[in-house]
Write a protein that holds these residues in place. Structure first.
Motif, PDB file in Angstrom:
ATOM      1  N   TRP A   1       0.820  -1.213   0.000  1.00 42.58           N
ATOM      2  CA  TRP A   1       0.000   0.000   0.000  1.00 42.58           C
ATOM      3  C   TRP A   1       0.856   1.267   0.000  1.00 42.58           C
ATOM      4  O   TRP A   1       0.440   2.297  -0.533  1.00 42.58           O
TER       5      TRP A   1
ATOM      6  N   PHE B   1      -2.775   1.218  -7.507  1.00 42.01           N
ATOM      7  CA  PHE B   1      -3.893   0.993  -6.598  1.00 42.01           C
ATOM      8  C   PHE B   1      -4.598  -0.315  -6.946  1.00 42.01           C
ATOM      9  O   PHE B   1      -4.930  -1.116  -6.064  1.00 42.01           O
TER      10      PHE B   1
ATOM     11  N   VAL C   1       1.591   2.589  -3.543  1.00 47.54           N
ATOM     12  CA  VAL C   1       0.496   3.094  -4.387  1.00 47.54           C
ATOM     13  C   VAL C   1       0.772   4.557  -4.742  1.00 47.54           C
ATOM     14  O   VAL C   1       0.933   5.408  -3.872  1.00 47.54           O
TER      15      VAL C   1
END
Length: 118
Positions: free
Chosen positions: A56, A65, A59
């Motif tokens: 994450w 994403f 991203v």
């Protein structure tokens, strides 16, 4: 008197001490296996969480994403499989301990009855 004392000591060893020793060894083995399984599981779950956190953090756009979401779904599936396997492992360890303990209790009861008959 010495023969009688030796016989009583041997009976006491056979009926009480030996079974207690066996049970203690069985219990220690059970707890060793259980703690080991729990530590392995905790490590695996931590590794999964850290891996997802790193994913994450990478991203930066819609494509990354999308990849993070796919990774999240894949990890969730792997997590569920791991939990299932860990649950089965802990259950198996518990069942083995229960069976060993029951067998020991039955043998101890038989020895106690035999000793009482003498």
């Amino acid at each position: 008197m010495n023969k009688t004392t030796d016989k009583k000591t041997q009976q006491f060893e056979s009926v009480f001490i030996s079974p207690m020793r066996f049970y203690t060894l069985t219990a220690l083995d059970y707890y060793d296996q259980l703690v080991s399984a729990q530590l392995d599981a905790a490590r695996a779950y931590s590794d999964m969480a850290i891996s997802q956190a790193r994913t994450w953090l990478d991203v930066k756009d819609s494509e990354s994403f999308k990849k993070a979401m796919e990774s999240q779904q894949k990890t969730a599936g792997e997590f569920m499989e791991r939990v299932k396997g860990d649950t089965e492992k802990v259950s198996s360890i518990g069942q083995s301990f229960a069976q060993d303990s029951q067998k020991m209790a039955e043998e101890t009861s038989k020895k106690a009855v035999e000793t009482a008959k003498q």
